[in-house]
Design a protein around this motif. Structure first.
Motif, short mmCIF file in Angstrom:
data_model
loop_
_atom_site.label_atom_id
_atom_site.label_comp_id
_atom_site.label_asym_id
_atom_site.label_seq_id
_atom_site.Cartn_x
_atom_site.Cartn_y
_atom_site.Cartn_z
N GLU A 13 6.70 32.64 -29.97
CA GLU A 13 6.31 31.76 -29.12
C GLU A 13 5.37 32.01 -28.11
O GLU A 13 4.35 31.08 -27.76
CB GLU A 13 7.75 31.16 -28.61
N ASN A 73 1.58 30.19 -27.94
CA ASN A 73 1.24 29.60 -26.51
C ASN A 73 -0.38 30.09 -26.37
O ASN A 73 -1.30 29.39 -25.99
CB ASN A 73 1.99 30.02 -25.41
N GLY A 125 2.02 24.39 -30.43
CA GLY A 125 3.06 23.88 -29.37
C GLY A 125 3.19 22.46 -29.41
O GLY A 125 1.93 21.80 -29.59
N GLY A 129 9.00 26.42 -25.94
CA GLY A 129 8.89 27.72 -26.50
C GLY A 129 8.58 28.65 -25.40
O GLY A 129 9.45 29.92 -25.44
MG MG Z 1 4.57 26.79 -27.21
#
Ligand code: MG
Ligand code: ADP
Length: 615
Positions: free
Chosen positions: A36, A40, A123, A128
């Motif tokens: 995650e 990002n 995303g 996340g």
């Molecule tokens: Mg994310």
């Protein structure tokens, strides 16, 4: 209030609940937090790449777009830094402090129509980031926005109820997240552990990732690139990497689809079928990705069982509709994917068979077994699969294959069924008595050599409206078809007497004795009187019923009144009944041997010696 002193914020009440869900139940594996945070960072870099095209005044404009991860076993920290677009103070509050707020989703919206289609952004749920709190005592987010006028900040939280933000000097552009690990999660400060996770989930992220200075992702997500830009060597390298393979793939299918689902897939068939070489059963291993991020390396139901030999990647943008991305609870979606990909793969094989016949037949030699399994068991794709089956036949050369469709084009005008014979090999079938009658009538017979074929043929049961018929079955009617040339035959009346006498003499061993309409060069043949006496079935029953009582052989005996042995037998019956009885039994045993139905040859051998004495 001044922004230069630390300021503490309470998370919204909902976010406390959300954190609880994320930390305790959304993800089944803690390691997901790495995926995650990398996703990002990748999103932040992708946005930065985009902004650079339009914005003039960008902070640290020439900084490389990359992700650097460091681990510190002593300090028990995991740190990830990107040179993406970073966050301003208010963006920190908005993106990391508001429930399910996705800055990525907002970014896409701001781009309008073209943004909706940016498949590079991962995303869109705004949860996340909180995965970090599954493993963290505390999380610090250092950041400097791409906007030159904005100062740097650090966001800090232990994930319990509040977070704080304070100014931070000397930040470079982007985000640096320092995760201070819980004691029972200190594994994530070990380089080998993090390397393994990165290689598994993030191997295809488009921006360079380093771990403690070492480059991690070296292979591109080829499946998202356009086919005509990719060289064969690149495909080969990708295959070896993705399938952990050492061979060269035999077949390759690279395709994308927009409807009914957005799919990019790159599939391979390996050179060898290891199952056939006696290795263990293959595991389905076409990996499922969503926008280059691994969802499941071995999803069970992405493809049907019989496609378990296929390797490669399926990527679908439509997958993140499922929030956790990790467990595919969405059965309907997976089923849809399964259907689309399987159909496409079958069409691909059909094209291969048409356009590269030799290569297809070689493929079939290795993997045909799986197609048979599918044809017999997978009702949904049965028709397409049956078209792909290949066999030798009485009209092909040894080693050459024919399809059922081609067989149909060669059928005689009166012929209504497709005939096949099961046997250990071509020689046995060509020299056995079953082929004669069909051959004499120019009827083609499909040859089946594998144990599974009997099962496959009976499950498939017809092709193109024509029944698949075992040519050694007693109820095959050849009488209606053109007769083979007639030779000197035993007169009808004598034949009738002989068949009656044979039935009396052979007793229980035969169900019926008949005049044959299919024999040419052999004196007699045994036909299955019921479905339990095919040689294959008998072997199976015997194996299951070890040491139990033998099943009685129950056959129909057909005799050839044109054959010298039968004519002699008719005469001997009157001159020497005792000897005739021995000959009759021997004829039956010979027919059983040809049929693969003689279980115990001892009685036969004794009798044969007796007969030989009289020569
Ligand atoms: Mg994310
Ligand atoms: P999602 O990625 O689904 O949008 P996340 O919870 O993972 O949700 O992240 C929330 C938001 O925080 C992101 O949409 C983004 O705006 C912001 N964000 C998170 N990580 C970064 C980063 N490394 N750089 C810039 N912004 C980030």
């Amino acid at each position: 209030m001044s922004t230069s002193t630390p300021q503490t914020f309470e998370f919204q009440a909902e976010i406390k609940q959300l954190l609880d869900i994320v930390i305790h139940s959304l993800y089944t594996e803690k390691e997901i937090f790495v995926r995650e945070l990398v996703s990002n960072a990748s999103d932040a870099l992708e946005k930065m790449r985009h902004l650079k095209l339009t914005e003039k005044d960008v902070f640290e404009e020439n900084k490389e777009l990359e992700i650097n991860i460091t681990t510190d076993e002593n300090a028990k920290t995991f740190t990830i830094q990107d040179s993406g677009l970073g966050m301003t103070r208010s963006e920190l509050v908005e993106n990391l402090g508001t429930i399910a707020h996705s800055g990525s989703k907002a970014f896409l919206k701001s781009l309008g129509d073209s943004g909706q289609k940016n498949a590079n952004l991962i995303g869109q749920f705004g949860v996340g980031f909180y995965a970090a709190f599954m493993v963290a005592k505390s999380v610090k987010v250092y950041t400097h926005s791409w906007r030159s006028s904005e100062p740097g900040h650090v966001w800090t939280s232990d994930g319990a109820g509040s977070y704080s933000i304070e100014p931070a000097e000397d930040q470079s552009r982007g985000v640096k997240i320092v995760v201070e690990l819980k004691d029972d999660c200190s594994d994530f400060s070990k380089e080998w552990k993090v390397e393994e996770i990165l290689k598994r989930y993030s191997a295809f992220v488009s921006f360079p990732i380093t771990l403690n200075g070492k480059r991690i992702n070296t292979v591109q997500a080829l499946w998202l690139r356009s086919k005509n830009e990719i060289k064969d060597e690149e495909y080969l390298e990708f295959y070896k990497f993705q399938a952990h393979a050492h061979d060269e793939p035999r077949l390759r299918l690279h395709f994308s689809a927009d409807a009914p689902l957005a799919i990019n897939a790159l599939l391979f068939v390996p050179k060898e079928n290891t199952e056939r070489l006696g290795f263990s059963r293959l595991e389905p291993s076409v990996a499922l990705y969503c926008r280059k991020v691994l969802i499941d390396a071995k999803p069970k139901d992405l493809l049907p069982e019989w496609l378990r030999f296929v390797r490669g990647v399926v990527d679908s943008e439509d997958l993140p509709l499922n929030i956790s991305r990790e467990t595919m609870q969405d059965r309907a979606l997976i089923e849809k994917l399964n259907k689309v990909i399987t159909k496409r793969f079958l069409k691909f094989l059909d094209d291969e068979a048409r356009n590269r016949t030799d290569a297809y037949n070689e493929f079939y030699g290795q993997f045909g077994h799986f197609l048979k399994e599918g044809a017999a068991l997978d009702y949904t794709h049965k028709d397409a699969l049956v078209k792909l089956l290949r066999f030798e036949s009485s009209l092909t050369e040894k080693g050459k294959l024919t399809s059922l469709a081609d067989y149909v084009t060669r059928m005689q005008p009166e012929q209504k069924e497709i005939f096949f014979l099961l046997g250990p090999n071509r020689e046995a079938l060509e020299n056995g008595p079953y082929l004669e009658g069909l051959k004499a009538r120019n009827l083609e017979v499909i040859f089946c050599y594998e144990a599974v074929d009997e099962y496959v043929m009976s499950n498939v049961s017809e092709f193109d409206g024509k029944k698949l018929t075992a040519a050694d079955r007693a109820d095959v009617k050849l009488a209606d078809l053109p007769k083979p040339p007639q030779e000197d035959s035993l007169p009808e009346e004598q034949t009738a007497t002989l068949t009656t006498w044979l039935k009396e003499t052979l007793g229980e061993r035969v169900a019926e004795v008949k005049l044959s309409d299919r024999l040419v060069g052999s004196p007699a043949l045994a036909l299955n009187a019921d479905k339990f006496t095919s040689p294959h079935m008998r072997r199976m029953m015997k194996a299951m019923n070890k040491g139990g009582s033998e099943m009685p052989v129950h056959v129909n005996l057909e005799i050839n009144p044109r054959h010298p042995v039968i004519k002699r037998l008719a005469a001997t019956r009157e001159s020497d009944p005792a000897k005739a009885k021995l000959v009759a039994e021997q004829v039956l045993d010979n027919a059983l041997i040809s049929a693969g139905l003689l279980d115990d040859p001892t009685a036969m051998v004794t009798r044969l010696y007796k007969l030989l004495e009289s020569v």
